[in-house]
Design an enzyme around this catalytic site. Sequence first.
Site, short mmCIF file in Angstrom:
data_model
loop_
_atom_site.label_atom_id
_atom_site.label_comp_id
_atom_site.label_asym_id
_atom_site.label_seq_id
_atom_site.Cartn_x
_atom_site.Cartn_y
_atom_site.Cartn_z
N ASN A 210 17.76 3.72 3.92
CA ASN A 210 17.26 4.26 2.87
C ASN A 210 16.71 5.56 2.88
O ASN A 210 16.94 6.43 4.31
CB ASN A 210 16.29 3.48 2.20
N PHE A 323 1.93 -0.62 0.88
CA PHE A 323 2.52 0.55 0.15
C PHE A 323 3.41 -0.14 -0.93
O PHE A 323 3.93 -1.19 -0.73
CB PHE A 323 3.32 1.61 0.93
N LYS A 337 1.76 -7.08 -6.71
CA LYS A 337 2.24 -6.96 -5.20
C LYS A 337 1.04 -7.34 -4.25
O LYS A 337 1.18 -7.90 -3.40
CB LYS A 337 2.77 -5.79 -5.01
#
Length: 404
Positions: A210, A323, A337
């Site tokens: 990525n 994060f 999350k």
Amino acid sequence: MTEHRQKRIVLGLTGGIAAFKACELARRLQQQGVAVQAVMTEAATRFVGAATMQALTGRPVFTDLWDPSIENGMAHIDLSRGADMIVIAPATADFLGKLAHGLADDLLSTLCLARECPLVVAPAMNRQMWENPATQRNVALLRADGVTVLGPDSGSQACGESGMGRMLEADTLADELLGLFEPKWLAGLHVVVTAGPTFEKIDAVRGITNRSSGRMGYAIARIARDFGARVTLVSGPTGLEPPPGIAVESVRSAADMLSAVEKHVANCHIFVGVAAVADYTPLNPQDQKMKKDARILSVELAPTVDILANVASRADPPFCIGFAAESENLDEYAEAKRRRKHLPLLAANLAQDAIGSEESELVLFDDSGRHPLPRAPKLEQARRLMEHAARLYAATNGQRGATP
Ligand code: C5P
């Protein structure tokens, strides 16, 4: 930025060709709001002019112990009084020898001996001079006396040779010096940080990765070090130079990253999962390069282990910071999350805004709510995030860690 405005550095130049880098160093420190007072040895003035340093620092430059312009004739006391640090850059082999043995036969060596503040040296010399046992002995003595030695680096030298002895570049030195001013909120703590992308092998030459640059993770590792922590950085493939003074473990795949993290996390106090870990990995990677043909190709993907969730669910977990890069509904997804992974602190940003860029806008989520951190360079965001983390850590762990 953290306020360096009140800081004063006495920048001492000794006689080496790397003195030209001290001009840039003075400029960078001034730009960060540090007041720089240059003092040069007689030999240094043969490499760069006192007028150059004077123009760059906006202050008269002193070279002479007997300078009549110093009010009470006490230059060696006056110049270092109120200084937060004396930095010798470049520091020649000869000058390191003088410092190590307490000699004081010129203005600069005298004010080093008569100082109350920390002393930092940036050695610069020919490879053989650096490797000489006498120089190594002197450097060891200086370290034992509490002097900070920054560098040297290895590379091509003015004499045409190549090896250890090059002075660190001005931007690296300026960063290191500003780091020394940071408060030591994480002293005595071990911080493990994951950073960068992972690379999941498809075949001998192809893989899935990525656009993560690793900048945010490297910035966090650096700030944690500056705050006094012992830092281990577990990094996927990036093009970044790791900050000095940090243990780096380079990994490729999510599975490699998981095992590296497991190795270090047992005795760490704070774990920061910044890496953009691949969520899926090819089920059957090929050792040879796959041949192409006209058919549609499917690659079966298996989910990877969530490293952060794994660490956070340990029996005695470290303080975990996660994060979240989201492309929409930032607050809702980020807080969900944080709760799902049982994290005391999570930093969220918009993926399209932050990945691969120099700056970011973050929102921190913790048990007390949301805390926006307006757009800033990643190093500054790292400082704000770790300051917040140090405060939460100290609140939950009592005496360990100091309160910002
Ligand atoms: O669930 P999501 O991937 O969005 O969570 C992101 C956070 O989880 C980041 O802190 C990232 O470093 C971490 N993570 C991880 N291992 C994974 C996936 C994500 O540690 N396999």
